[in-house]
Design an enzyme around this catalytic site. Structure first.
Site, mmCIF file in Angstrom:
data_model
loop_
_atom_site.group_PDB
_atom_site.id
_atom_site.type_symbol
_atom_site.label_atom_id
_atom_site.label_comp_id
_atom_site.label_asym_id
_atom_site.label_seq_id
_atom_site.Cartn_x
_atom_site.Cartn_y
_atom_site.Cartn_z
ATOM 1 N N ASP A 31 -19.572 -7.286 22.640
ATOM 2 C CA ASP A 31 -19.731 -8.383 21.688
ATOM 3 C C ASP A 31 -20.263 -9.587 22.451
ATOM 4 O O ASP A 31 -19.923 -9.795 23.621
ATOM 5 C CB ASP A 31 -18.378 -8.715 21.037
ATOM 6 C CG ASP A 31 -18.556 -9.400 19.694
ATOM 7 O OD1 ASP A 31 -18.186 -8.798 18.675
ATOM 8 O OD2 ASP A 31 -19.092 -10.534 19.666
ATOM 9 N N THR A 122 -24.262 -2.069 7.275
ATOM 10 C CA THR A 122 -24.968 -1.879 5.999
ATOM 11 C C THR A 122 -26.265 -2.670 6.079
ATOM 12 O O THR A 122 -26.235 -3.901 6.178
ATOM 13 C CB THR A 122 -24.102 -2.384 4.837
ATOM 14 O OG1 THR A 122 -22.870 -1.678 4.883
ATOM 15 C CG2 THR A 122 -24.781 -2.156 3.504
ATOM 16 N N LEU A 154 -15.541 2.590 5.426
ATOM 17 C CA LEU A 154 -14.132 2.187 5.506
ATOM 18 C C LEU A 154 -13.847 0.926 4.684
ATOM 19 O O LEU A 154 -14.716 0.092 4.466
ATOM 20 C CB LEU A 154 -13.703 1.992 6.957
ATOM 21 C CG LEU A 154 -14.352 0.932 7.830
ATOM 22 C CD1 LEU A 154 -13.838 -0.455 7.554
ATOM 23 C CD2 LEU A 154 -14.114 1.290 9.288
ATOM 24 N N ARG A 155 -12.596 0.832 4.211
ATOM 25 C CA ARG A 155 -12.158 -0.342 3.464
ATOM 26 C C ARG A 155 -11.280 -1.210 4.346
ATOM 27 O O ARG A 155 -10.504 -0.685 5.156
ATOM 28 C CB ARG A 155 -11.312 0.081 2.250
ATOM 29 C CG ARG A 155 -12.097 0.794 1.169
ATOM 30 C CD ARG A 155 -11.169 1.525 0.252
ATOM 31 N NE ARG A 155 -10.453 2.590 0.968
ATOM 32 C CZ ARG A 155 -9.508 3.351 0.432
ATOM 33 N NH1 ARG A 155 -9.125 3.156 -0.813
ATOM 34 N NH2 ARG A 155 -8.920 4.308 1.140
ATOM 35 N N GLU A 156 -11.359 -2.505 4.193
ATOM 36 C CA GLU A 156 -10.436 -3.397 4.890
ATOM 37 C C GLU A 156 -9.030 -3.108 4.373
ATOM 38 O O GLU A 156 -8.847 -2.802 3.200
ATOM 39 C CB GLU A 156 -10.798 -4.855 4.623
ATOM 40 C CG GLU A 156 -12.108 -5.240 5.278
ATOM 41 C CD GLU A 156 -12.451 -6.700 5.052
ATOM 42 O OE1 GLU A 156 -11.551 -7.510 4.805
ATOM 43 O OE2 GLU A 156 -13.647 -7.014 5.124
ATOM 44 N N ASN A 209 -21.643 1.539 -2.828
ATOM 45 C CA ASN A 209 -20.959 0.256 -3.057
ATOM 46 C C ASN A 209 -21.306 -0.324 -4.429
ATOM 47 O O ASN A 209 -20.438 -0.860 -5.124
ATOM 48 C CB ASN A 209 -21.299 -0.750 -1.952
ATOM 49 C CG ASN A 209 -20.376 -0.585 -0.760
ATOM 50 O OD1 ASN A 209 -19.497 0.271 -0.761
ATOM 51 N ND2 ASN A 209 -20.560 -1.408 0.254
ATOM 52 N N LEU A 251 -10.448 1.761 -11.323
ATOM 53 C CA LEU A 251 -10.458 1.383 -12.738
ATOM 54 C C LEU A 251 -9.376 0.340 -12.990
ATOM 55 O O LEU A 251 -8.794 0.309 -14.066
ATOM 56 C CB LEU A 251 -10.243 2.618 -13.624
ATOM 57 C CG LEU A 251 -11.428 3.578 -13.727
ATOM 58 C CD1 LEU A 251 -11.070 4.785 -14.591
ATOM 59 C CD2 LEU A 251 -12.664 2.871 -14.311
ATOM 60 N N CYS A 261 -18.216 -7.025 1.337
ATOM 61 C CA CYS A 261 -19.200 -5.966 1.069
ATOM 62 C C CYS A 261 -19.761 -5.960 -0.352
ATOM 63 O O CYS A 261 -20.968 -6.120 -0.535
ATOM 64 C CB CYS A 261 -18.594 -4.602 1.378
ATOM 65 S SG CYS A 261 -18.287 -4.372 3.118
ATOM 66 N N ARG A 328 -13.251 -13.827 2.290
ATOM 67 C CA ARG A 328 -14.664 -13.923 1.939
ATOM 68 C C ARG A 328 -14.895 -13.479 0.484
ATOM 69 O O ARG A 328 -14.428 -12.415 0.088
ATOM 70 C CB ARG A 328 -15.508 -13.072 2.903
ATOM 71 C CG ARG A 328 -15.679 -13.746 4.259
ATOM 72 C CD ARG A 328 -16.428 -12.874 5.223
ATOM 73 N NE ARG A 328 -15.624 -11.752 5.685
ATOM 74 C CZ ARG A 328 -16.064 -10.806 6.508
ATOM 75 N NH1 ARG A 328 -17.298 -10.848 6.947
ATOM 76 N NH2 ARG A 328 -15.269 -9.834 6.892
HETATM 77 C C1 UDX Z 1 -15.535 -1.711 0.119
HETATM 78 C C2 UDX Z 1 -15.764 -0.204 -0.044
HETATM 79 O O1 UDX Z 1 -14.644 0.378 -0.730
HETATM 80 C C3 UDX Z 1 -15.980 0.461 1.307
HETATM 81 O O2 UDX Z 1 -16.295 1.833 1.128
HETATM 82 C C4 UDX Z 1 -17.128 -0.247 2.036
HETATM 83 O O3 UDX Z 1 -17.304 0.296 3.328
HETATM 84 C C5 UDX Z 1 -16.859 -1.743 2.134
HETATM 85 O O4 UDX Z 1 -16.625 -2.282 0.832
HETATM 86 P P1 UDX Z 1 -13.495 -3.288 0.812
HETATM 87 O O5 UDX Z 1 -14.409 -4.412 0.423
HETATM 88 O O6 UDX Z 1 -12.761 -3.351 2.098
HETATM 89 O O7 UDX Z 1 -14.319 -1.899 0.832
HETATM 90 O O8 UDX Z 1 -12.371 -3.157 -0.338
HETATM 91 P P2 UDX Z 1 -12.079 -2.269 -1.618
HETATM 92 O O9 UDX Z 1 -10.730 -1.700 -1.496
HETATM 93 O O10 UDX Z 1 -13.171 -1.347 -1.937
HETATM 94 O O11 UDX Z 1 -11.986 -3.418 -2.749
HETATM 95 C C6 UDX Z 1 -13.060 -4.294 -3.027
HETATM 96 C C7 UDX Z 1 -12.688 -5.287 -4.099
HETATM 97 O O12 UDX Z 1 -12.609 -4.658 -5.368
HETATM 98 C C8 UDX Z 1 -11.345 -5.995 -3.910
HETATM 99 O O13 UDX Z 1 -11.517 -7.364 -4.224
HETATM 100 C C9 UDX Z 1 -10.422 -5.329 -4.916
HETATM 101 O O14 UDX Z 1 -9.404 -6.193 -5.359
HETATM 102 C C10 UDX Z 1 -11.402 -5.017 -6.031
HETATM 103 N N1 UDX Z 1 -11.000 -3.885 -6.885
HETATM 104 C C11 UDX Z 1 -10.934 -2.626 -6.357
HETATM 105 C C12 UDX Z 1 -10.730 -4.104 -8.228
HETATM 106 O O15 UDX Z 1 -10.806 -5.243 -8.724
HETATM 107 N N2 UDX Z 1 -10.402 -3.032 -9.012
HETATM 108 C C13 UDX Z 1 -10.318 -1.762 -8.542
HETATM 109 O O16 UDX Z 1 -10.020 -0.849 -9.318
HETATM 110 C C14 UDX Z 1 -10.588 -1.548 -7.160
#
Ligand code: UDX
Length: 445
Positions: A31, A122, A154-156, A209, A251, A261, A328
């Protein structure tokens, strides 16, 4: 055992590096941020991610994971070089590729042996070709290299588990042999692997996404309709999810999506579509519906409190989702801005995201816990569904509030129970809307 170098030590880079080290490889994380690297060497992580610190420290102690700011040192043994740097919104809707460009140039300048360069960030469709041309332009000698796209899903909040148990691994390259070599790194994960061309792999990430974001906006649009017609969106989603063609995930209606993302990637895909002469109507609607979800909070508070001027509104949760300190594009930030514009006083509590929220907001009263935030408030709004909010002493909260209004932006609580306790409780489209009025209108027609 392979020698792997990962450029970038944030969510994707650090998790990827830690996972590859845990699978027995020799990993170096690079980094440009010296302070970040110094802290990582002491086992201090730049992000809050459950379980990650333990894996980083364990592999560092075993000599399989180390960190450096020097490309020369970090690339010396490398057979595989992963680019996992940020690609933020460029302010015009596209993706800012400056970190990718810098990484590609630095790789070229430090190239002493043949490598496979793998893009995990991405990136807009065509970036793999850009990385190839930057390395070609800047490499010092005639050393061979290949570029592979390997988007990360991956998801956070569950990054480690997602990295170790992927639904699939996507690999794309103009050099199929290189993509197949990268596939060997993932064999032990025993998951489906898709090998395709560079641009298709890059598009699979954006399309995935955007589709997930569209599911969220879809259920939120259904929620808005349910609210008017007296249907319960949680049960609608349950009923839909049993259909194998639909499935139950993603859902959950609420305040919409945030994070680093979905908003950025949907906007970037729209921008790419427009540049290519397309009119991305669905993607535009996905963003518009998401923006409107933040307004839901303000509208419902106004329904109950009228003018919000000088009202004390307590927000529970600031992170864009649970188990992360990331704010963010978080719904909380837009809700705070709307409330402050309406003259309300905002109190807030989040288990880990208050520091990050404080850096990007002004005038918010950050509280030591949910009870302190709720005390004396005219309404409590649940923004992020943290586990610790599931078992709050709600009697204590109610007793300390000025008015017992609870707006549940994530449908965390059971509405019957909360109403029995004496709360003026409102979830997102949990049934009992103005159905009579609708019936009357239909009769009139
Ligand atoms: C996402 C993708 O899932 C992941 O595959 C990609 O690599 C990066 O972006 P992330 O942003 O970490 O991951 O979180 P995620 O769990 O997907 O949730 C994204 C947002 O959607 C959150 O704000 C969550 O609260 C919202 N969400 C998710 C909803 O409002 N409803 C749902 O049913 C699911």
């Amino acid at each position: 055992m392979k020698n792997i170098t990962v450029i970038g030590t944030s969510y994707v880079g650090l998790t990827t590096g830690a996972c590859f080290a845990d699978m027995g490889n020799q990993v170096v994380g690079i980094d440009v941020d010296e302070e970040k690297i110094a802290r990582l060497r002491q086992g201090i992580l730049p992000i809050h991610e459950p379980g990650l610190q333990e894996v980083v420290v364990r592999n560092a102690n075993a000599g399989r994971l180390r960190f450096t700011t020097s490309y020369e040192e970090g690339m010396r043994e490398a057979e595989f070089v992963f680019i996992a740097v940020g690609t933020p919104d460029d302010g015009k809707g596209g993706a800012d590729l400056s970190q990718v460009r810098t990484a590609a140039q630095s790789i070229a300048e430090a190239l002493t042996r043949p490598v496979i360069v793998i893009n995990k960030s991405t990136v807009p469709i065509g970036t793999g070709d850009l990385v190839t041309s930057i390395i070609d332009e800047h490499k010092q000698s005639d050393i061979s290299f290949s570029v592979v796209s390997n988007p990360e899903f991956l998801r956070e909040g569950s990054a480690l588990a997602d990295c170790m148990n992927p639904d699939r691994v996507v690999l794309g390259s103009t050099d199929r042999a290189a993509a197949e070599t990268v596939a060997t790194l993932y064999l032990s994960l025993k998951c489906p692997m898709i090998i395709t061309d560079l641009r298709t792999a890059e598009m699979i990430k954006y399309a995935s996404n955007a589709f997930l974001a569209a599911r969220i906006s879809f259920i939120n649009e259904i929620a808005a309709i349910c609210e008017q017609l007296g249907a319960d969106v949680k049960e609608v989603a349950l009923g839909m999810g049993f259909d194998k063609r639909i499935g139950p995930a993603f859902l959950e209606a609420g305040l919409g999506f945030g994070g680093s993302c979905f908003p950025k990637d949907v906007k970037a895909l729209m921008w790419m579509a427009q540049e290519a002469g397309q009119h991305p109507q669905l993607l535009q609607a996905v963003m518009d519906i998401n923006r409107d979800r933040r307004q839901w909070v303000i509208q419902r508070l106004r329904d109950r409190l009228g003018d919000l001027h000088s009202k004390r509104i307590a927000l529970l949760g600031l992170a864009f989702k649970p188990n992360t300190d990331d704010v963010r594009e978080a719904p909380s930030l837009e809700v705070i801005a709307h409330l402050q514009a309406a003259g309300a006083c905002v109190a807030a509590y989040d288990p880990v995201a208050m520091g990050n929220a404080a850096a990007v907001t002004e005038g918010v009263e950050f509280c030591s816990d949910a009870y302190a935030a709720a005390a004396g408030s005219d309404a409590v709004v649940l923004i992020t569904e943290w586990n610790e909010f599931k078992n709050l002493d709600l009697e204590r909260i109610k007793a300390s509030m000025h008015r017992p209004i609870l707006l549940d932006g994530r449908n965390l609580y059971e509405h019957d129970e909360l109403r029995r306790m004496g709360f003026d409780y409102l979830g997102v489209a949990r049934g009992g809307g103005p159905v009579e009025a609708v019936r009357e209108q239909q009769v009139i027609r």
